[in-house]
Scaffold this motif. Sequence first.
Motif, PDB file in Angstrom:
ATOM      1  N   SER A  26       0.811  -1.209   0.000  1.00  0.00           N
ATOM      2  CA  SER A  26       0.000   0.000   0.000  1.00  0.00           C
ATOM      3  C   SER A  26       0.853   1.272   0.000  1.00  0.00           C
ATOM      4  CB  SER A  26      -0.991   0.001   1.166  1.00  0.00           C
ATOM      5  OG  SER A  26      -0.320   0.215   2.367  1.00  0.00           O
ATOM      6  N   VAL A  27       2.081   1.198   0.506  1.00  0.00           N
ATOM      7  CA  VAL A  27       2.926   2.399   0.482  1.00  0.00           C
ATOM      8  C   VAL A  27       4.024   2.341  -0.578  1.00  0.00           C
ATOM      9  CG1 VAL A  27       2.582   3.316   2.798  1.00  0.00           C
ATOM     10  CG2 VAL A  27       4.260   1.514   2.425  1.00  0.00           C
ATOM     11  N   GLY A  28       4.230   1.169  -1.158  1.00  0.00           N
ATOM     12  CA  GLY A  28       5.313   1.077  -2.139  1.00  0.00           C
ATOM     13  C   GLY A  28       5.070  -0.040  -3.122  1.00  0.00           C
ATOM     14  N   ARG A  29       6.094  -0.343  -3.898  1.00  0.00           N
ATOM     15  CA  ARG A  29       5.992  -1.467  -4.816  1.00  0.00           C
ATOM     16  C   ARG A  29       7.320  -2.209  -4.795  1.00  0.00           C
ATOM     17  NH1 ARG A  29       8.584  -0.365  -9.782  1.00  0.00           N
ATOM     18  NH2 ARG A  29       9.299   1.774  -9.879  1.00  0.00           N
ATOM     19  N   LYS A  30       7.265  -3.478  -5.181  1.00  0.00           N
ATOM     20  CA  LYS A  30       8.485  -4.260  -5.181  1.00  0.00           C
ATOM     21  C   LYS A  30       9.420  -3.768  -6.266  1.00  0.00           C
ATOM     22  CE  LYS A  30       7.235  -8.553  -2.988  1.00  0.00           C
ATOM     23  NZ  LYS A  30       6.915  -9.965  -3.119  1.00  0.00           N
ATOM     24  N   ASN A  31      10.674  -3.681  -5.933  1.00  0.00           N
ATOM     25  CA  ASN A  31      11.701  -3.330  -6.908  1.00  0.00           C
ATOM     26  C   ASN A  31      11.827  -4.492  -7.895  1.00  0.00           C
ATOM     27  OD1 ASN A  31      14.096  -2.943  -8.280  1.00  0.00           O
ATOM     28  ND2 ASN A  31      15.205  -2.189  -6.493  1.00  0.00           N
ATOM     29  N   PRO A  32      11.569  -4.241  -9.190  1.00  0.00           N
ATOM     30  CA  PRO A  32      11.581  -5.358 -10.155  1.00  0.00           C
ATOM     31  C   PRO A  32      12.951  -6.038 -10.278  1.00  0.00           C
ATOM     32  CG  PRO A  32      11.140  -3.240 -11.244  1.00  0.00           C
ATOM     33  CD  PRO A  32      11.251  -2.955  -9.788  1.00  0.00           C
ATOM     34  N   ASP A  33      14.017  -5.315  -9.927  1.00  0.00           N
ATOM     35  CA  ASP A  33      15.355  -5.895 -10.028  1.00  0.00           C
ATOM     36  C   ASP A  33      15.750  -6.670  -8.780  1.00  0.00           C
ATOM     37  OD1 ASP A  33      15.661  -4.656 -12.507  1.00  0.00           O
ATOM     38  OD2 ASP A  33      16.308  -2.796 -11.525  1.00  0.00           O
ATOM     39  N   ASN A  34      15.044  -6.407  -7.687  1.00  0.00           N
ATOM     40  CA  ASN A  34      15.382  -7.067  -6.438  1.00  0.00           C
ATOM     41  C   ASN A  34      14.108  -7.228  -5.639  1.00  0.00           C
ATOM     42  OD1 ASN A  34      16.315  -7.934  -3.991  1.00  0.00           O
ATOM     43  ND2 ASN A  34      17.485  -6.096  -3.519  1.00  0.00           N
ATOM     44  N   LEU A  35      13.532  -8.427  -5.702  1.00  0.00           N
ATOM     45  CA  LEU A  35      12.218  -8.640  -5.114  1.00  0.00           C
ATOM     46  C   LEU A  35      12.218  -8.599  -3.589  1.00  0.00           C
ATOM     47  CD1 LEU A  35      10.790 -11.268  -7.584  1.00  0.00           C
ATOM     48  CD2 LEU A  35      10.215  -8.858  -7.416  1.00  0.00           C
ATOM     49  N   LYS A  36      13.408  -8.502  -3.012  1.00  0.00           N
ATOM     50  CA  LYS A  36      13.474  -8.387  -1.563  1.00  0.00           C
ATOM     51  C   LYS A  36      13.372  -6.925  -1.147  1.00  0.00           C
ATOM     52  CE  LYS A  36      16.135 -12.392  -0.087  1.00  0.00           C
ATOM     53  NZ  LYS A  36      17.503 -12.834   0.163  1.00  0.00           N
ATOM     54  N   ASP A  37      13.373  -6.052  -2.155  1.00  0.00           N
ATOM     55  CA  ASP A  37      13.456  -4.636  -1.898  1.00  0.00           C
ATOM     56  C   ASP A  37      12.181  -3.931  -2.340  1.00  0.00           C
ATOM     57  OD1 ASP A  37      15.021  -2.674  -0.844  1.00  0.00           O
ATOM     58  OD2 ASP A  37      15.805  -2.049  -2.782  1.00  0.00           O
ATOM     59  N   TRP A  38      11.735  -2.989  -1.540  1.00  0.00           N
ATOM     60  CA  TRP A  38      10.570  -2.205  -1.930  1.00  0.00           C
ATOM     61  C   TRP A  38      10.982  -0.768  -2.203  1.00  0.00           C
ATOM     62  CZ3 TRP A  38       9.301  -6.647   0.510  1.00  0.00           C
ATOM     63  CH2 TRP A  38       8.105  -7.268   0.141  1.00  0.00           C
ATOM     64  N   GLU A  39      10.244  -0.125  -3.098  1.00  0.00           N
ATOM     65  CA  GLU A  39      10.481   1.289  -3.373  1.00  0.00           C
ATOM     66  C   GLU A  39       9.239   2.064  -2.970  1.00  0.00           C
ATOM     67  OE1 GLU A  39      10.907   0.851  -7.566  1.00  0.00           O
ATOM     68  OE2 GLU A  39      13.097   0.896  -7.454  1.00  0.00           O
ATOM     69  N   ALA A  40       9.469   3.258  -2.458  1.00  0.00           N
ATOM     70  CA  ALA A  40       8.322   4.095  -2.127  1.00  0.00           C
ATOM     71  C   ALA A  40       7.643   4.509  -3.416  1.00  0.00           C
ATOM     72  CB  ALA A  40       8.767   5.313  -1.346  1.00  0.00           C
ATOM     73  N   GLU A  41       6.345   4.353  -3.462  1.00  0.00           N
ATOM     74  CA  GLU A  41       5.622   4.754  -4.657  1.00  0.00           C
ATOM     75  C   GLU A  41       4.485   5.678  -4.259  1.00  0.00           C
ATOM     76  OE1 GLU A  41       4.214   2.548  -8.598  1.00  0.00           O
ATOM     77  OE2 GLU A  41       3.181   1.909  -6.823  1.00  0.00           O
ATOM     78  N   PRO A  42       4.740   6.972  -4.337  1.00  0.00           N
ATOM     79  CA  PRO A  42       3.677   7.899  -3.966  1.00  0.00           C
ATOM     80  C   PRO A  42       2.601   7.862  -5.037  1.00  0.00           C
ATOM     81  CG  PRO A  42       5.538   9.096  -4.871  1.00  0.00           C
ATOM     82  CD  PRO A  42       5.925   7.642  -4.853  1.00  0.00           C
ATOM     83  N   ASP A  43       1.341   7.979  -4.654  1.00  0.00           N
ATOM     84  CA  ASP A  43       0.346   8.031  -5.706  1.00  0.00           C
ATOM     85  C   ASP A  43       0.454   9.379  -6.418  1.00  0.00           C
ATOM     86  OD1 ASP A  43      -1.266   7.414  -2.877  1.00  0.00           O
ATOM     87  OD2 ASP A  43      -1.375   9.486  -3.605  1.00  0.00           O
ATOM     88  N   GLU A  44      -0.070   9.422  -7.610  1.00  0.00           N
ATOM     89  CA  GLU A  44       0.051  10.601  -8.473  1.00  0.00           C
ATOM     90  C   GLU A  44      -0.160  11.899  -7.708  1.00  0.00           C
ATOM     91  OE1 GLU A  44       0.438  10.559 -12.254  1.00  0.00           O
ATOM     92  OE2 GLU A  44       1.512   8.901 -11.316  1.00  0.00           O
ATOM     93  N   GLU A  45      -1.201  11.927  -6.889  1.00  0.00           N
ATOM     94  CA  GLU A  45      -1.538  13.153  -6.170  1.00  0.00           C
ATOM     95  C   GLU A  45      -0.449  13.559  -5.187  1.00  0.00           C
ATOM     96  OE1 GLU A  45      -5.398  12.190  -4.475  1.00  0.00           O
ATOM     97  OE2 GLU A  45      -5.661  11.092  -6.357  1.00  0.00           O
TER      98      GLU A  45
END
Length: 120
Positions: A26-45
């Motif tokens: 809900s606050v981020g998405r998995k890093n496609p290069d490293n599935l153990k890692d998440w990246e913060a993904e702010p929604d558009e707004e």
Amino acid sequence: MEKNKLEKYKNLLESELKLLENELNSVGRKNPDNLKDWEAEPDEEALPSADSTDYADEIEEFEGNAAILKELEIKYNETKKALEKMKNGTYGICDVCGKEIPEARLDANPSATTCLEHVK
Ligand SMILES: [Zn+2]
């Protein structure tokens, strides 16, 4: 450790893991290069935009998300590690000194991988 106790902690850890995974998603998405890692993904707004009057606020919100994500990620990896130890038969044993972790500590934090003396 007794089998029924192990089972109890395993259930706790597995539901914790699911919960953490939901929160991470809900606050981020998995890093496609490293599935153990998440990246913060702010929604558009929440993305800062130059023409916004709330620029500072929006940046703050993004940084808040990143900080929450970091915390969740640490907890998630600890929980995973504890489940891993369970598979290896070393659950409840301190990573540093090899002594048994007191049950009171495991009750408070089932993902603990060290005794109180060796908390990182
Ligand atoms: Zn220890």
